[in-house]
Design a protein around this motif. Structure first.
Motif, PDB file in Angstrom:
ATOM      1  N   TRP A 323     -21.967 -67.510 -42.092  1.00  0.00           N
ATOM      2  CA  TRP A 323     -20.642 -67.263 -42.649  1.00  0.00           C
ATOM      3  C   TRP A 323     -20.612 -65.930 -43.397  1.00  0.00           C
ATOM      4  CZ3 TRP A 323     -18.692 -66.567 -47.593  1.00  0.00           C
ATOM      5  CH2 TRP A 323     -17.285 -66.648 -47.713  1.00  0.00           C
ATOM      6  N   ALA A 326     -20.462 -63.127 -40.947  1.00  0.00           N
ATOM      7  CA  ALA A 326     -19.116 -62.988 -40.384  1.00  0.00           C
ATOM      8  C   ALA A 326     -18.188 -62.262 -41.349  1.00  0.00           C
ATOM      9  CB  ALA A 326     -18.552 -64.366 -40.027  1.00  0.00           C
ATOM     10  N   GLN A 327     -18.324 -62.548 -42.647  1.00  0.00           N
ATOM     11  CA  GLN A 327     -17.483 -61.865 -43.639  1.00  0.00           C
ATOM     12  C   GLN A 327     -17.835 -60.382 -43.727  1.00  0.00           C
ATOM     13  OE1 GLN A 327     -14.922 -63.692 -44.807  1.00  0.00           O
ATOM     14  NE2 GLN A 327     -15.906 -65.198 -43.464  1.00  0.00           N
ATOM     15  N   GLU A 329     -18.960 -58.601 -41.274  1.00  0.00           N
ATOM     16  CA  GLU A 329     -18.391 -57.986 -40.071  1.00  0.00           C
ATOM     17  C   GLU A 329     -16.896 -57.736 -40.249  1.00  0.00           C
ATOM     18  OE1 GLU A 329     -19.641 -56.974 -37.004  1.00  0.00           O
ATOM     19  OE2 GLU A 329     -21.562 -57.087 -38.038  1.00  0.00           O
ATOM     20  N   ARG A 330     -16.220 -58.714 -40.834  1.00  0.00           N
ATOM     21  CA  ARG A 330     -14.776 -58.593 -41.002  1.00  0.00           C
ATOM     22  C   ARG A 330     -14.437 -57.445 -41.966  1.00  0.00           C
ATOM     23  NH1 ARG A 330     -13.914 -63.450 -42.214  1.00  0.00           N
ATOM     24  NH2 ARG A 330     -13.312 -64.147 -40.126  1.00  0.00           N
ATOM     25  N   ARG A 331     -15.271 -57.271 -42.969  1.00  0.00           N
ATOM     26  CA  ARG A 331     -14.969 -56.259 -43.977  1.00  0.00           C
ATOM     27  C   ARG A 331     -15.338 -54.849 -43.513  1.00  0.00           C
ATOM     28  NH1 ARG A 331     -16.266 -56.629 -50.450  1.00  0.00           N
ATOM     29  NH2 ARG A 331     -15.422 -54.578 -50.992  1.00  0.00           N
ATOM     30  N   TRP A 332     -16.508 -54.721 -42.888  1.00  0.00           N
ATOM     31  CA  TRP A 332     -17.008 -53.385 -42.554  1.00  0.00           C
ATOM     32  C   TRP A 332     -17.008 -53.089 -41.063  1.00  0.00           C
ATOM     33  CZ3 TRP A 332     -21.336 -54.843 -46.367  1.00  0.00           C
ATOM     34  CH2 TRP A 332     -20.968 -54.493 -47.662  1.00  0.00           C
ATOM     35  N   ASN A 333     -16.646 -54.079 -40.240  1.00  0.00           N
ATOM     36  CA  ASN A 333     -16.523 -53.871 -38.792  1.00  0.00           C
ATOM     37  C   ASN A 333     -17.810 -53.323 -38.179  1.00  0.00           C
ATOM     38  OD1 ASN A 333     -15.121 -54.030 -36.365  1.00  0.00           O
ATOM     39  ND2 ASN A 333     -14.429 -51.898 -36.496  1.00  0.00           N
ATOM     40  N   ARG A 337     -24.158 -52.881 -40.110  1.00  0.00           N
ATOM     41  CA  ARG A 337     -24.822 -54.038 -39.515  1.00  0.00           C
ATOM     42  C   ARG A 337     -26.340 -53.861 -39.449  1.00  0.00           C
ATOM     43  NH1 ARG A 337     -22.784 -54.765 -33.921  1.00  0.00           N
ATOM     44  NH2 ARG A 337     -20.840 -55.352 -34.958  1.00  0.00           N
TER      45      ARG A 337
END
Length: 462
Positions: A323, A326-327, A329-333, A337
């Motif tokens: 989770w 996923a957050q 990824e959502r914030r920094w695209n 990574r």
């Protein structure tokens, strides 16, 4: 092997109509049953080995299941190519049920291992089923919802599967953990099979755009046989067994060549390195999980229920790590990574170290919970980060093949880790020494992954 399929068959064929609700319910039930069994078996294996006097074959209980599941996934794909999804689903369900019954009623450890092998053949096909069904039987707009439902179906078994299984084994017997799932499987079977009897035209169109599983059947069979020879050669004390192990290693390297990209074993940049990192993590953390309950039971006197709590804590933390990833990824695209993956892999190595020290009695027992939290948090973040980087490294048309490679490297490396750990348990005395060596090998893999991750690019997925 995952049978994830090409994402855009609708370019040439009409989108399939929305599948009946019963098909979705059946798929979720099947995924939950397979997930529960996967999470539960490791917890009760100490009791199984004790009751069947089969400690020498302890590692094979996991390795046989995992290696045959790889073959089962490919074989079910071949059957689906020729006959459609329904026959392959029936065969996979039947094999899984037979394996559960054989394992649950086994009177000796060799028979139990045979049951696990049969189970794996069925589980491989059932594990690949959601990808194929969702791609061929659901319109594109419904697929994200179904994929999310399939992922969520793992949540409950991951969180409570080990604990429920350990309580059943402590209070009653380990056998219902196996045959007790058969009635649920009989309930789920018609919900899956009946809607699939009407063969849909998009099945053939989709298969035409994916790598032929028939070409992968012989390499998968060779991989199973070679890995089995390697594990059995290491397990046996005879000098000639080293020759068998060496031949198995050579065969494994040769059989893996058609299934994985070149440069995998030398961690070549790009996709080979990402697959290797996933494999090293699976070998290290998931592999150590196959013998962790036995080590906690034998070295620290922890009950099966106590070991189940440890694994459930780990499952909950892994879910939390996924989770968090996923957050991020959502914030920094994906911009950071590789950086977060580096930190996560270091966390895995640290967590495994703490778990090993506690299990071996060097640090207090409560430290094993700290180790599991650290390691599983790192796995939740890093494992998904590696998978996303791998997906970003190939064209969309190759996503189906990549999903199979991601699943195969995980299955192979966990099977090898479980087999090597089992060989050490069978041959090394006292048990403290066997578990010390087993943890040492898995920790080496975790450290190798953490060091190799330093060469990932910082700003963008590879």
């Amino acid at each position: 092997m995952s049978r994830a399929l090409s994402p855009s068959p609708e370019a040439h064929h009409p989108a399939p109509p929305l599948a009946p609700r019963t098909l979705g319910v059946g798929l979720i039930l099947v995924v939950m049953i397979v997930a529960f069994e996967s999470m539960a078996v490791g917890t009760v294996m100490p009791r199984v080995a004790s009751d069947l006097n089969g400690l020498a074959l302890f590692g094979w209980a996991s390795s046989a299941f995992l290696l045959s599941s790889l073959l089962g996934a490919v074989a079910s794909g071949v059957l689906a190519d020729r006959r459609g999804l329904a026959p392959g689903t029936v065969v996979s369900l039947a094999l899984f049920a037979v394996g559960l019954l054989v394992g649950g009623t086994a009177s000796s450890m060799p028979v139990f291992v045979l049951g696990r092998l049969i189970q794996g053949l069925g589980a491989g096909g059932l594990g690949a089923l959601p990808w194929a069904v969702i791609t061929t039987r659901y319109p594109e707009t419904a697929r994200p919802r179904m994929l999310a439902a399939m992922s969520s179906a793992w949540l409950l078994p991951v969180l409570v599967g080990p604990l429920i299984a350990s309580v059943i084994a402590d209070q009653w017997s380990w056998r219902p953990v196996f045959w007790g799932l058969v009635p649920l499987l009989l309930l789920a079977a018609p919900l899956c099979v009946l809607p699939l009897l009407a063969r849909h035209g998009s099945e053939g169109a989709t298969r035409a755009q994916t790598p032929g599983s028939k070409r992968q059947l012989w390499p998968a069979l060779g991989l199973l046989a070679s890995a089995g020879a390697l594990i059995e050669g290491l397990r046996r004390p005879e000098a000639a067994a080293l020759i068998v192990a060496g031949l198995g290693l050579i065969g494994l390297l040769l059989a893996a060549r058609p299934l994985f990209p070149a440069g995998l074993w030398r961690l070549a940049p790009g996709l080979p390195r990402l697959l290797a990192l996933r494999g090293l993590l699976a070998f290290a953390f998931m592999g150590s999980g196959t013998f962790l309950p036995l080590a906690l039971h034998d070295l620290r006197g922890l009950s099966l229920s106590g070991a189940g709590v440890v694994l459930s804590v780990g499952g909950a933390t892994w879910t939390a790590g996924s989770w968090i990833q996923a957050q991020l990824e959502r914030r920094w695209n994906g911009a950071y990574r590789s950086l977060t993956t580096r930190g996560a892999l270091a966390c895995v190595a640290l967590g495994l170290s703490v778990t090993a020290l506690s299990t071996l009695g060097i640090t207090p027992l409560w430290c094993v919970y700290v180790g599991q939290v650290l390691g599983c948090l790192g796995m939740g973040i890093g494992y998904n980060g590696i998978s996303l980087n791998a997906l970003a490294s190939v064209p969309a048309a190759e996503a189906g093949r990549l999903s199979g490679q991601l699943a195969n490297i995980e299955t192979l490396m966990v099977a090898l880790s479980a087999g090597i750990g089992g060989a050490l348990i069978a041959r090394v005395q006292p048990m403290q020494g066997a578990f010390t060596l087993a943890f040492g090998i898995t920790l080496l893999a975790a450290l190798t992954a953490a060091v190799a991750a330093l060469r990932l690019r910082l700003a963008a997925p590879e």
